[in-house]
Design an enzyme around this catalytic site. Sequence first.
Site, short mmCIF file in Angstrom:
data_model
loop_
_atom_site.label_atom_id
_atom_site.label_comp_id
_atom_site.label_asym_id
_atom_site.label_seq_id
_atom_site.Cartn_x
_atom_site.Cartn_y
_atom_site.Cartn_z
N SER A 188 0.79 -1.24 0.00
CA SER A 188 0.00 0.00 0.00
C SER A 188 0.82 1.28 0.00
O SER A 188 0.32 2.32 -0.35
CB SER A 188 -0.93 0.00 1.20
N HIS A 216 -5.76 -4.02 -1.23
CA HIS A 216 -5.68 -2.95 -2.24
C HIS A 216 -5.87 -3.45 -3.67
O HIS A 216 -5.79 -2.66 -4.61
CB HIS A 216 -4.35 -2.19 -2.12
N LYS A 247 -12.24 -0.57 1.08
CA LYS A 247 -11.46 0.24 0.13
C LYS A 247 -12.28 0.42 -1.15
O LYS A 247 -13.21 1.22 -1.17
CB LYS A 247 -10.10 -0.41 -0.08
C1 LIG Z 1 -6.26 -1.76 4.57
C2 LIG Z 1 -5.69 -3.08 4.77
C3 LIG Z 1 -6.23 -3.95 5.71
C4 LIG Z 1 -7.32 -3.52 6.65
O1 LIG Z 1 -8.56 -3.45 6.04
P1 LIG Z 1 -9.79 -2.84 6.86
O2 LIG Z 1 -10.97 -3.40 6.18
O3 LIG Z 1 -9.69 -1.36 6.76
O4 LIG Z 1 -9.63 -3.31 8.25
C5 LIG Z 1 -5.72 -5.22 5.81
N1 LIG Z 1 -4.70 -5.62 5.03
C6 LIG Z 1 -4.14 -4.81 4.11
C7 LIG Z 1 -3.03 -5.31 3.26
C8 LIG Z 1 -4.61 -3.51 3.96
O5 LIG Z 1 -4.06 -2.70 3.07
#
Ligand SMILES: *Cc1c(COP(=O)(O)O)cnc(C)c1O
Length: 399
Positions: A188, A216, A247
Site C-alpha cells: 500500500s 488494495h 477500500k
Molecule cells: C487496509 C488493509 C487492511 C485492513 O482493512 P480494513 O478493512 O480497513 O480493516 C488489511 N490488510 C491490508 C493489506 C490492507 O491494506
Amino acid sequence: MTSSKYSTDSKTQYLADQIAALQEQGLYNRIRTIDSPMDGHVVINDKQVLNFCANNYLGLANHPRLKDAAKKAIDQYGIGPGAVRTIAGTMSLHDTLEQRLAEFKKAEAVVTLQSGFTANLATIPVLVGKGDVIFSDRLNHASIIDGCRLSRAKIVAYDHNSPSDLRAKIEATTEYNNRLIITDGVFSMDGDIAPLPELYEVANEHDIMLMVDDAHGEGVLGNSGRGIVDHFGLHGKVDVEIGTMSKAFGVMGGIVAGKQVIIDWIKQRGRPFLFSSAMTVPDVAACLEAVDMLENSDDLVKKLWSNAELFKTEMQKLGFDTGHTETPIVPVMLGEAPLAQAFSKQLFEEGVFAMAIGFPTVPQGTARIRVMNSAAHSQSDLEEALAAFEKVGKALGVI
Ligand SMILES: *Cc1c(COP(=O)(O)O)cnc(C)c1O
C-alpha cells in the site's frame, strides 16, 4: 517536553512525553475532519478540496446505488446483527453476500468479517500455531504481522517481493510442523504488486500453504476488480485470499475467500468470528450492490486505471519521482518527513488533500506524498491536481 494539553499524573506522564516527542519529530498524526461524504471532493474547514487520500478507488463510498440498497435493507432487516453469528444465528443477507462473493472471486467459499484487519486475525491463527512456521514478506501490512504474532508460530521474514530469498529461507528452516507463506497482494505504500505466480511456484515446490492479502487489489486488479488471484489466473492455487470491502467497495467489511475446509475451520475457531458480531445490515446490503455493479460492468475499474495512468505519466513528465508503482497508488517520493509535511500542507492550501507519509509507516528517509487515484475524479480534477503539484514542487525546490 510536557504537553500542557493533558491532565497527566505520575502514572501517565510517560505517555504525554512520547506524544511530545512525536510532535517534535514531525511524526504526530493530525487527523482532518471531513464535513461531507467521502468522494472525489471533500469539505474540510468549510473549504472544498480535491481528495487524493481515500482508498475509495471506484467512488462507491457515496454512490447512490449503494446508499439506496443500504436504506432498503434497513427497512427490511433493521441495523445490527444482534450478537455473534454462532449464538444469535446468521441473517440470510450475510449468507447471500458470501455466496455472491465466492462466485465473483471464483473461490470455493467465502466468510465475511467486520474488517480486513479482523479477517487476518481470524485466519492466520487458525491455520498455524506453536511449532509451525510462517514465511512473511518483510513489508507485509500491520494486520498480517499482528495475525502472525497472535498465532504463536515462528515468523521468518523474507526480502520484499523476493521468491529467491523465500526459497532460501524455506530451505534454511528445517524444524516445523505446518508451514504458511503470506504476502500482501498490492503493497500500500509503494503500489507494487506481489509476484504471486513465482511465490506460488515456490509454495508448490515445497508443498506449503499460500495466503495473499489483497486489500488494495480488491475491486482494482483482475477482471472487473476480482482481485489479484484473478489478475494472475491463480484460481484454486492460492489457498486463501483476504480482502476488504472498506477500500474499493466503499463500505466496510473483511473477506476470507478460499478452500471450503479453511472457511469452515474459521467458522469453528476464528476468534473475531466467534467473539465479535457480524457486519451490520446496511454494510452488507451496500456490499451486495457493489458486487452487482462490478459483475455487470467494468467501467469504473477502467476509469480508475486510466485516471491513474494519466496522473502517473504527467507527474513523471513534471520531474517527480513516483517510485515503482504498478497500480493506482502513486507515491511521490520526497525523502525527509518535514519536507513531505510541508508539501502536503501547501498542496492543501492549493485545494488538494494528499497525505504525507513518514516513518514508521515507511522507512526513515523515504517520506512521501501518497496519491490515491479514484474513478471519482474527472479529467479536470486531475489537471487541477497536477497544476497544484507543479506549483508546490517548484516552490519547495523538488522539481
Ligand atoms: C487496509 C488493509 C487492511 C485492513 O482493512 P480494513 O478493512 O480497513 O480493516 C488489511 N490488510 C491490508 C493489506 C490492507 O491494506
